[in-house]
Design a protein around this motif. Structure first.
Motif: not given
Ligand SMILES: Cc1cc2nc3c(=O)[nH]c(=O)nc-3n(C[C@H](O)[C@H](O)[C@H](O)COP(=O)(O)OP(=O)(O)OC[C@H]3O[C@@H](n4cnc5c(N)ncnc54)[C@H](O)[C@@H]3O)c2cc1C
Lengths: 157, 533
Positions: A19-31, B370-376, B380-385
Motif C-alpha cells: 500500500x505504501x509503494x502504491x501511495x508513493x508511486x502515485x505521489x511521484x510517478x516515473x517520467x 503547489x506541487x500536485x501528486x501524479x504526472x504533473x 510543477x517541481x521544476x517551476x519551484x526548484x
C-alpha cells in the motif's frame, strides 16, 4: 536469529508495504520526459523503508487511514481493491488533510530527491555538498548606491 | 563523589559559556566547564553525506524533542505556538545557528524611555561596544562597513556573496526605496584564526563541515582550553547547592556514567540558555531558597521572549541560488524603529535567507499544494526548484510575565531532572507586527519579480532565540541579576546567557549574548578583590 530480527524489525507487513509503494508511486510517478524513476522504484523505495523503520508510527497510522477510506468508499480494505478503486482511494487520501500525510510526503521527498538519477535530471552532481562546495556569484554591490545616498537611519538613544 | 573545589565553575559550553571562559582564563584561576553534550565531529555533519537534508529531520533536528539524543533534555512546549529549538554540545546552539550576527541598535537598550514599553537596560550600546568588537574578532565577523542603520562599526572579513538571490531582492528593496545592506555574519568569508573560508555548502543549520561558521567549539573553546580551562563533557548539572551563608557552594551533576557527583566551586556561572538556566535555578530549591535559587523577585523563568518569526518567500521565473550558499545574505532595517501609525510598537529586521535544497523544495511545494501528486509533479517541481527566495522577519518580542518557563511536574530527562515547561502566547502587538511584516515583504518580493508568495507566520518551529528568563537590572525586586550579571540574592552566582536580556530587540541575539558575557567577565576581573561585596 538474524532473519527473525529483520522480520520483527520491519514495522510494515507485506500488504502495508505494498500500500505504501502504491501511495508513493502515485505521489511521484516515473517520467520519460524528465528521465526520472517513480518513488516506488526499488532503490528509492528501499531507502524509504529504511526511514520508515526509524519513524514507523505516522506511516502505520496513515496506512490505517487509507484502509478506512477504502472501507467506507469502496467496501473493503485497500489491499482487496481493484486498480481503479485503489487509485481513487489514494487520491481521496491525498486530499484528506490526514495529519500523517506530512510524514509520508516528507519521507518520500527525502529519499526521492537524493537519488542519483533524480539529481542528474535536476542538473545537480550526485554528491554531498562537502567537500567540493558550490559557486555563488558575488553580486553587484553598486546596488547599494541609493541606500548610501539616503544616509543614516539609526535612531539616537 | 566530591571533586577538588575549583575557582570558577561554568555550566554550559555554548555561545556564552565559551566567551566567559575564554575571557576569565587570563586570570589563571582554576576554571572548569560542565557540559551535558559531547564534542561534535565536523566530519560527521550532514553536509558530508547524501542524506544531508534528511538528517535535519532526525539526529540534527533543531527540536530537542525530535532529535532525542541522550545528550538532550525534553522540553514541554505544547502550550506554545512556537516550539523551542536548541542544541546541546560543546558549542551549544551555535552548532546549528545560521550565523546571522547583528548587533543590537542603540535604541534597543532604552525601549521604555523611547517607546514606553518593556524596561530600559541597565547598560547601553556604548558600554557594550568594546565587547562587541572583541567578540567580532574572536568570531571573525563578515560584513560590509558603513551600514546606515548602525553607528560606525568595522567588519573583520568581507561580506558573504549576494548571489543571485541577494541581487534580485536588493533590486526589489531599491525599487521601493527601502533600506538593505549585506548582513553581518558569523560565517568566515576568508580564512580566519585557523578556520577555513565558506565554500557555500548551504547546510549551515545542520553544522558546518567546512568549519567556516563560527560555532564556539572552534572559536573560543580552543583558545580557552589552551589557556587552561577544563571542559568536562557528558556532565549534566541537576542543581546548585548553597551553604549556610546563602552562597553557592557548588553543583550536583551526573557524569558520563550516570554517577552523581558534587563539584565545589568559589564562583558559579550559569550559561545554559534562556530555557536551561531557569530550569536549573528553579530546580535548586533549599530551605533558604524554597522558590528556586536567585528567585526572590519571583522572576526566574518569567518574561520568556522568543522573537516571533514570519517567513515570506517568493517564487520567481528565473533560476536563483537554490541550495547553494549560506542562509545569511542581506538584511533590511526599514521597519526597525517604532512608527505608531503602523499599529504596533517597536519593529523588526528582514533577513534574506537565500534558497532551499531539493528536499525542502519538494516539501514546501507539496505541503502548500503547489506541487500536485501524479504526472504533473515533475513539471510543477521544476517551476519551484532553485526559484524560491525570500526572507524572514524577526519581530521584537516584548517581555510579559505570563510567558514563562516552569518545571514540568511529570516530564523529566534520562537523569530524572524535571523538564522545562513553556507557557507562551503571542501578544496582540506581535500579531500586528507579523501581519505587517508579511504584507510589506510580499510587496518587496513582487517588486523584485516574484510571481507568487508563500508565507508562514509565526514560524511554528522557530523558538531558536531564548531570552529574558533571568533579566538584569538594578532593582532586586524587578530583576534577577544586577547590571554586571551577578545574582542579587547569591553573591557568587553569575548568569551570562540570553536569560539576562531585559528586552529582545528585533535582531538575532548571539552577538549581544557574547558581548554581554565578555562584559561580565571583564567586570568580574576588575572586581576580583571584592567580588562578593
Ligand atoms: C536552528 C538555530 C538557528 C539559530 N540561528 C541563529 C542566528 O542566525 N543568529 C543568532 O544570533 N542566533 C541564532 N540561534 C540562537 C543561538 O544559537 C543562541 O542564541 C545561542 O547559542 C545562545 O547561547 P547560550 O550560551 O545562551 O546557550 P547555548 O548556546 O544554547 O548553550 C547552552 C549550553 O548549556 C548546556 N546545558 C544546558 N543545561 C545544562 C545542564 N543542566 N548541565 C550541563 N550543561 C547544560 C547545553 O548543552 C548547551 O551546550 C539559532 C539557534 C538555532 C537552534
Amino acid at each position: 536469529m538474524s532473519e527473525d530480527t529483520i522480520a520483527t524489525d520491519n514495522p510494515l507487513n507485506a500488504s502495508q508495504e505494498s500500500a505504501l509503494a502504491a501511495i508513493v508511486g502515485a505521489m511521484i510517478p516515473a517520467s520519460e520526459e524528465y528521465a526520472v524513476p517513480s518513488a516506488a522504484d526499488p532503490i528509492i523505495f528501499a531507502d524509504i523503508l529504511t526511514l520508515v523503520k526509524r519513524h514507523p508510527e505516522p506511516v502505520v497510522e496513515g496506512l490505517a487511514a487509507l484502509d478506512d477510506i477504502a472501507e467506507s468508499r469502496h467496501g473493503g480494505p485497500f489491499s482487496a481493491l481493484g486498480d481503479e478503486d485503489k487509485a481513487a482511494a489514494i487520491a481521496a487520501f491525498s486530499q484528506s488533510g490526514n495529519q500523517h500525510l506530512r510524514a509520508i510526503v516528507s519521507m518520500t521527498a527525502q529519499c526521492y530527491y537524493r537519488d542519483d538519477r533524480v539529481m542528474a535530471s535536476l542538473g545537480m552532481e550526485p554528491r554531498p555538498p562537502f567537500p567540493k562546495g558550490f559557486e555563488v556569484e558575488q553580486g553587484d554591490l553598486s546596488l547599494l548606491d541609493p541606500v548610501r545616498a539616503r544616509g543614516r537611519i539609526w535612531r539616537e538613544a | 563523589m566530591a571533586e577538588q573545589p575549583v575557582d570558577v565553575l561554568i555550566i554550559g559550553a555554548g555561545a556564552s559559556g565559551a566567551a566567559v571562559a575564554w575571557s576569565l582564563a587570563d586570570t589563571r584561576m582554576h576554571i572548569v566547564c560542565l557540559e551535558q553534550g559531547d564534542w561534535m565531529n565536523p566530519a560527521e555533519y550532514p553536509s558530508s553525506g547524501r542524506d544531508w537534508e534528511s538528517r535535519a529531520f532526525g539526529d540534527m533536528a533543531i527540536s530537542p524533542n525530535r532529535r532525542g539524543r541522550p545528550t538532550d533534555y525534553p522540553v514541554n512546549d505544547s502550550n506554545s505556538p512556537i516550539a523551542v529549538a536548541n542544541f546541546n554540545a560543546v558549542g551549544g546552539s551555535t552548532i546549528l545557528y545560521a550565523g546571522h550576527f547583528p548587533r543590537f541598535h542603540p535604541s534597543d537598550f532604552r525601549v521604555a524611555s523611547l517607546d514606553g514599553v518593556g524596561d530600559d537596560w541597565p547598560l547601553d550600546y556604548e558600554t557594550l561596544e568594546p565587547f562587541y568588537a572583541e567578540d567580532d574578532r574572536m568570531t571573525g565577523v563578515s560584513g560590509l562597513s558603513g551600514d546606515p542603520a548602525y553607528p560606525a562599526k568595522q567588519s573583520v572579513l568581507p561580506p558573504v556573496p549576494l548571489g543571485k538571490s541577494g541581487d534580485t531582492l536588493a533590486r526589489g528593496f531599491n525599487d521601493l526605496g527601502w533600506h538593505w545592506w549585506p548582513s553581518d555574519t558569523a560565517v568566515a568569508t576568508a580564512a580566519h584564526d585557523g578556520r577555513d573560508q565558506c565554500i557555500n555548502l548551504g547546510a549551515c543549520t545542520s553544522g558546518c563541515a567546512q568549519g567556516a561558521k563560527a560555532s564556539t567549539d572552534i572559536t573560543y573553546w580552543p583558545h580557552a582550553m589552551r589557556a587552561g580551562v577544563e571542559v568536562r563533557t557528558r556532565c549534566r548539572v541537576r542543581e546548585i547547592s548553597v551553604n549556610d551563608d546563602g552562597m553557592a557552594s557548588g553543583v550536583w551533576y551526573y557524569d558520563a556514567d550516570g554517577e552523581e557527583r558534587f563539584q565545589a566551586a568559589e564562583v558559579v556561572v550559569m550559561a545554559c540558555n534562556g530555557v536551561g538556566t531557569p530550569r536549573i535555578l528553579l530546580n535548586s530549591t533549599s530551605e533558604q531558597f524554597p522558590d528556586g535559587l536567585a528567585n526572590s523577585s519571583g522572576l526566574v523563568g518569567k518574561n520568556l521572549m522568543f522573537h516571533p518569526y514570519a517567513s515570506i518567500q517568493g517564487i520567481f521565473d528565473e533560476e536563483l541560488d537554490g541550495f547553494r550558499g549560506p542562509g545569511v545574505c542581506i538584511w533590511s532595517k526599514e521597519f526597525y524603529e517604532t512608527d505608531e501609525s503602523r499599529g504596533f510598537v517597536r519593529g523588526f529586521t528582514y533577513e534574506i535567507n537565500r534558497g532551499r535544497g531539493p528536499v525542502a523544495t519538494a516539501m514546501t511545494g507539496m505541503m502548500s499544494g503547489r506541487i500536485p501528486w501524479g504526472a504533473e509533479h515533475h513539471r510543477a517541481y521544476r517551476d519551484l526548484f532553485c526559484r524560491i527566495t525570500g526572507m524572514v522577519a524577526i519581530c521584537e518580542d516584548l517581555p510579559e510575565e505570563h510567558n514563562r518557563v516552569t518545571l514540568d511536574p511529570e516530564l523529566s530527562d534520562i537523569h530524572g531532572i524535571p523538564a522545562p515547561k513553556i507557557d507562551y502566547t503571542l501578544s496582540e502587538n506581535s500579531r500586528r507586527m507579523l501581519d505587517f511584516a508579511v504584507e510589506r515583504a510580499s510587496e518587496v518580493l513582487r517588486a523584485a519579480g516574484a510571481t507568487d508568495i508563500i508565507s508562514e507566520s509565526p514560524i511554528a518551529a522557530g523558538g531558536w532565540h531564548l531570552m529574558g528568563t533571568a533579566r538584569m537590572g538594578k532593582d532586586p525586586a524587578r530583576s534577577v541579576v544586577n547590571e554586571w550579571g551577578r545574582s542579587h540574592d547569591v553573591k557568587n552566582l553569575f548568569i551570562v546567557d540570553g536569560s539576562i536580556f531585559v528586552t529582545s530587540a528585533g535582531v538575532n541575539p548571539t552577538r549581544t549574548i557574547q558581548a554581554l558575557a565578555l562584559y561580565i567577565a571583564d567586570q568580574i576581573k576588575k572586581r576580583l578583590a571584592n567580588l562578593f561585596d
